[in-house]
Enzyme design. Structure first.
Site, PDB file in Angstrom:
ATOM      1  CB  THR A   1      76.238 -39.924  58.364  1.00 54.96           C
ATOM      2  OG1 THR A   1      76.552 -40.627  59.375  1.00 54.96           O
ATOM      3  CG2 THR A   1      76.535 -38.580  58.125  1.00 54.96           C
TER       4      THR A   1
ATOM      5  CE  LYS B   1      66.709 -46.513  68.598  1.00 50.48           C
ATOM      6  NZ  LYS B   1      67.636 -45.446  68.828  1.00 50.48           N
TER       7      LYS B   1
END
Lengths: 633, 443
Positions: B107, B262
């Site tokens: 989200t 990452k």
């Protein structure tokens, strides 16, 4: 002004926050200490007001966000890791902190809850890097008895302390995150405290229980009281950050006075026929008037291209300077609002003019320009247009509130017991679960185990202090309310100084020195122990103690030995005293012959003690002088 | 009563709640041994035990109350239905560039239900505007939910979907596309789309957040604004990834899709460009290119869509004691290629050679990358490397192991021909290879 608190309907509740003395912070393994050096790490953040399903947004926070306020965080590697920087999820809840809080809860007869759930309480002024404070209730209910009256406890909670505000430069607020995450216990009482004295007694009693655990931090800023205060027809005002117990009753007294006088102002404004519609957001640019002013602040502002903006407050003349409580005036409240919402340095108002280099002519022109009548007041500020408008809008809002009486707000305590505007009261607590920390089950077995090893209750300790150390009631009481109870017992155990002297020094002497502005909190426990050791073994006289403390407070990180040397406080040896006595007797032989040995003793003793107080033991001198006089006779 | 109305509760407690006829959000009273607790019934975490009921007290705090057979639970009032009055979203500014935000999960914008603690995503354009009002100053935004998948559940099939979806918007002529993605595998997806979307006329920008969007300190909004700004105005037309440059909310870096990894489990600045300079930096309204070597935005360029991926490709991290039977397993199970994440300059133990030789003999493409993360492999320096080259292992220079895996999956999506696959693998398609290794590239 004498106030009948029952009659004005005073209701107060306390929220006490005390740092716990744990090995680590609440959600990570960082040291719970502060640092003074320059920060090793800085980073800049913005906090966004998040939307909730309830649609509540903190008005102050939203305003700051819209104004583009940024937060510069300061950190070092010793006191912060990624957790405080909001760069790593919290680790598990520190059970040492939970145990201390549960101990306090049991001492307050509060009921531990079955399963602890850590919550996030939204706080977006920058004091928490996350934008929320992690907090959890660990016990509900309980009570504390104050002079036969039971004050109910609402809850006992454990939470993380916030970052320290270090300053603000323009739209950047600086916070230091060393304090962030230090475990705090929060104890909230019901709002059933009906007098300033009762508020103080309650705070003292809770303080005693906290210290009884022996696991709370001591010193400046380690305990903070928030006080909710309201009177009939007034409003609920929360005063935050009362750091000194002695201030609790004064803050309550002042707030009651403040509210009573605000109600008087309301009545006066109504008498003068003021209505809300008459107070208008009509701002007039009055820069022209002050182009050649002798007022430095205004001149400087105008020279740097800022403008002077004024607003008329109809029928407010004389009310802005009226004292609400010591050091609190309506004009100052408007200034506080203007500073907060308009980022200005301050405001000018006609109640205090002419003055500050502003002439009667300038005031007259100002009044004419904003069309102010005799009973109107005029407020003006010098700043950028945006800031000046925001500031005057805040002033107008405060003026409208004055017509209604007392506004609900959050205020902050000043060291003199007065308070200043901090922010509007936040809406209902906006809390949601801290899902990164699993709930913690508290078993009955664990609580029973804690119950069997509760620390000595304050009243038991009080009795013991009087019996074991022969302290009088007053000293024992003072010791109980000081931070030095444990240290007292340690000193008495380790030195042969009389307990009464130790207790009096740790309470009365330190308090008196503090009143005189000595920073006694700079003296460490081990230094205090050293001082008494020196007194005990005769190196210094007990009269020298205050001088040593004053010296140490000014020379941090030096030893008691250094103090004694530097102050020349070493006790004189037997031989030295003997020589001094002989000399005095010789010099006054005439006098002694005339008065006789007995009658001469007093005056001669006086001379010696005047010159050598602190370096000699008076009893010993008295003995030796008596002998010398006998011999002389 | 359905399980959903008593979310997370089980066993003893579930029965007690059912018997009391209460549901989540109800105001309830729990009485046990003369003690009473009142509050709103809150959902319980799936990992919680079956002995506690969680209620929200009037003060806003949650607590867990233990339920024994003698505990009484009763409903004393209905819950207040959450009503959300969003502040009216700012109006669109029609002259601004058009950007489509494709949501794949996670989200990027959300709001909290303080009543139950639930976090609800804000997914429509107007939701986005009201949560991140600054967006309306940057672009005319269109929002689209492609799927709602945790990033670790993304597979090469999702990459294909994403590529086709983005292509459809590009073909419609938007000025840029932003893809909201969970951060865990966002680097893989960025690499995948770098190969699948060739000859781009406009930028495609991946964006995620390391702090969830429900918290005031979230990096989501800053990242999203930076990503939308890049999609709308950046001078390049490549697949890139937009995230925080540092732990401050000041600058957003744009990393090339094939060169990004990452590198930290939790920090905001977790993504780093490896063996390459980042593409560009967004600071406020300013976008600064950090390399001269990039493909310029060009509305007239025709997108070439190649969205096929072959999942039968493996990435094997070599470690001391690796059992070479793993290599054999892949070969025997019909895998087309294996990317090795070797040690140092590109080595694996000699005890793996036999299996590798067998794989290559069976036309399984075997390529070498390094587990060092930074630097270029060179298999000519040591015997061991030279022997691997002789076996037919393909050295992949400074390509990231993850990018190499994605590329090999994409290569076998295009062709099953061993020689053609080998040629494609060695061809620089989306800056996955760089010619020079520069000093500044190691942070």
């Amino acid at each position: 002004m004498d106030v009948d608190y029952a009659q004005v309907g005073l209701k107060a509740g306390l929220e006490i926050h005390q740092q716990l003395d744990t090995a680590y912070k609440l959600f990570c393994k960082c040291k719970p200490t502060l640092f003074k050096e320059e920060p090793e790490i800085t980073f800049l953040r913005r906090l966004r007001p998040t939307q909730s399903e309830l649609g509540q947004i903190d008005p102050a926070a939203y305003f700051e966000f819209q104004k583009g306020t940024k937060i510069l965080y300061e950190a070092n590697n010793q006191t912060s890791c990624l957790v405080e920087m909001d760069e790593e999820p919290p680790h598990e809840l520190n059970m040492e902190a939970v145990e201390i809080a549960l101990t306090v809860a049991l001492m307050l007869n509060s009921k531990p809850i079955d399963e602890i759930h850590v919550m996030r309480k939204t706080v977006i002024d920058g004091s928490n890097t996350t934008g929320f404070q992690r907090t959890c209730i660990i016990a509900l209910g309980g009570e504390i008895e104050i002079k036969g009256k039971k004050i109910p406890i609402q809850h006992v909670a454990v939470e993380e302390d916030a970052a320290r505000k270090m300053g603000q430069e323009g739209s950047i607020i600086r916070y230091r995150i060393d304090r962030l995450g230090i475990p705090l216990i929060e104890i909230a009482t019901a709002p059933v405290i009906y007098s300033p004295e009762e508020a103080k007694e309650t705070a003292l009693a809770i303080g005693r229980i906290l210290r009884a655990t022996g696991k709370v931090k001591r010193g400046l800023g380690t305990i903070r009281q928030d006080i909710n205060i309201s009177i009939r027809e007034g409003a609920l005002v929360e005063v935050k950050g009362v750091q000194e117990l002695e201030l609790v009753s004064l803050v309550v007294k002042n707030e009651v006075l403040r509210q009573l006088n605000l109600l008087k102002i309301r009545d006066e404004l109504k008498n003068r026929g003021l209505t809300e519609e008459q107070i208008k957001e009509e701002f007039v640019n009055v820069t022209e008037i002050f182009k050649g002013t002798k007022c430095k602040v205004l001149r400087k502002a105008i020279e740097s291209g800022k403008l002077v903006l004024a607003v008329k407050l109809p029928k407010f003349a004389g009310l802005l300077k009226m004292e609400l409580a010591p050091n609190m005036r309506l004009g100052k409240e408007m200034a506080d609002r203007a500073k907060f919402w308009g980022r200005v340095q301050g405001i000018f108002h006609t109640d205090e003019l002419p003055g500050y280099g502003i002439t009667p002519e300038e005031v007259e022109r100002l009044r004419r320009l904003v069309k102010a009548q005799k009973d109107d007041a005029v407020v003006f500020v010098a700043d950028t247009e945006e800031n000046a408008i925001d500031a005057l809008k805040a002033v107008v809002k405060r003026a409208k509130e004055a017509l209604k009486g007392v506004p609900e707000e959050t205020r902050a305590a000043n060291p003199d017991g007065s308070t200043h505007y901090m922010r509007p009261r936040p809406g209902a607590a906006r809390m949601y679960p801290e899902t990164d920390v699993p709930p913690i089950r508290i078993t009955n077995e664990y609580i029973e185990k804690l119950r069997t090893r509760l620390p000595e209750l304050p009243e038991q300790k009080f009795k013991r202090l009087m019996e074991q150390y022969k302290l009088n009631r007053k000293l024992a009481n003072q010791l109980m309310d000081s931070e030095y109870c444990e240290l007292f017992e340690e000193i008495v155990r380790e030195t042969n100084v009389s307990p009464t002297l130790v207790a009096a020094t740790l309470t009365e002497t330190l308090k008196a020195l503090k009143r005189d502005g000595v920073e006694v909190w700079r003296i460490s426990d081990s230094q205090l122990v050293d001082i008494f050791r020196m007194v005990g073994n005769g190196t210094i006289a007990k009269e020298a103690i205050p001088d040593v403390i004053v010296w140490l407070s000014k020379n941090e990180s030096r030893t008691v030995k250094d103090a004694i040397e530097s102050l020349g406080l070493r006790m004189l040896s037997e031989e030295e005293i003997k020589a001094i006595i002989e000399k005095i007797v010789q010099e006054n032989s005439e006098f002694i012959r005339k008065r006789g040995a007995k009658a001469s003793f007093g005056p001669l003793m006086g001379i010696i003690m005047r010159d050598y107080r602190g370096k000699v033991n008076a009893e010993r001198v008295s003995e030796m002088l008596k002998k010398a006089l006998e011999r002389f006779a | 009563m359905s399980q959903g109305e008593l979310q997370g509760y089980k066993g003893l407690v579930l029965n007690a709640l059912k018997k009391a006829g209460v549901k989540i959000g109800d105001l309830i009273r729990i009485t046990r041994n003369g003690e009473t607790y009142e509050g709103i019934l809150i959902p319980r975490s799936e990992l919680g035990d079956d002995e506690h009921v969680v209620i929200k007290l009037k003060s806003g705090y949650n607590i867990g109350v233990r339920v024994t057979p003698k505990t009484k639970i009763e409903r004393i009032g209905a819950g207040v239905k959450p009503s959300f009055a969003a502040p009216s979203p700012p109006s669109e500014k029609p002259g601004l560039p058009k950007v489509t935000i494709v949501s794949t999960g996670g989200t990027i914008a959300s709001r909290v239900d303080y009543r139950t603690g639930a976090v609800r995503p804000a997914l429509t354009a107007s939701d986005l505007y009201s949560v991140v009002p600054e967006l309306s100053e940057v672009a005319v935004v269109e929002a689209d939910i492609l799927f709602s998948v945790f990033s670790e559940n993304i597979t090469p099939q999702h990459w294909s979907e994403m590529a086709k979806h983005v292509a459809s918007y590009i073909k419609k002529g938007v000025d840029g596309v932003v893809i909201a993605h969970g951060t865990d595998t966002m680097g893989y997806s960025a690499a995948a789309l770098s190969f699948a979307l060739q000859n781009l006329p406009a930028p495609v920008i991946f964006v995620g957040s390391q702090r969830s969007a429900d918290r005031p300190s979230s990096d989501a909004a800053t990242n999203l604004i930076g990503a939308v700004r890049a999609a709308a105005y950046a001078p390049f037309a490549e697949v890139a990834l937009a995230m925080h440059e540092t732990i401050s909310d000041t600058t957003i870096l744009l990393h090339r899709g094939t060169k990004v990894r990452k590198c930290h489990t939790s920090r905001r600045d977790t993504f780093k460009s490896i063996n390459a300079s980042p593409l560009a930096r967004v600071e406020g309204e300013k976008i600064t290119m950090l390399t001269e070597n990039y493909i310029k935005r060009d509305k007239n360029r025709k997108l070439i869509l190649k969205p096929e991926f072959e999942e039968k490709v493996a990435l094997i991290k070599f470690h001391p004691g690796l059992n070479p039977a793993i290599i054999d397993w892949y070969v025997d199970n019909g895998y087309y290629g294996i990317v090795l994440e070797g040690t140092g300059l590109g080595h694996v133990g000699r005890y793996c050679f036999k299996s590798l030789e067998r794989a290559i003999k069976k036309d399984v493409l075997v390529a070498m990358t390094s587990q060092c993360i930074w630097g270029r492999i060179n298999m000519n320096v040591y015997d061991q490397g030279r022997d691997l080259l002789a076996l037919g292992v393909i050295p992949l220079e400074d390509m990231l192991p993850e990018t190499a895996l994605v590329k090999m999956m994409w290569v076998f999506g295009q062709t099953k021909d061993f020689q053609e696959a080998k040629r494609l693998l060695k061809t620089n398609i989306a800056h996955e290879f760089s010619d020079r290794t520069l000093y500044e590239e190691l942070p």
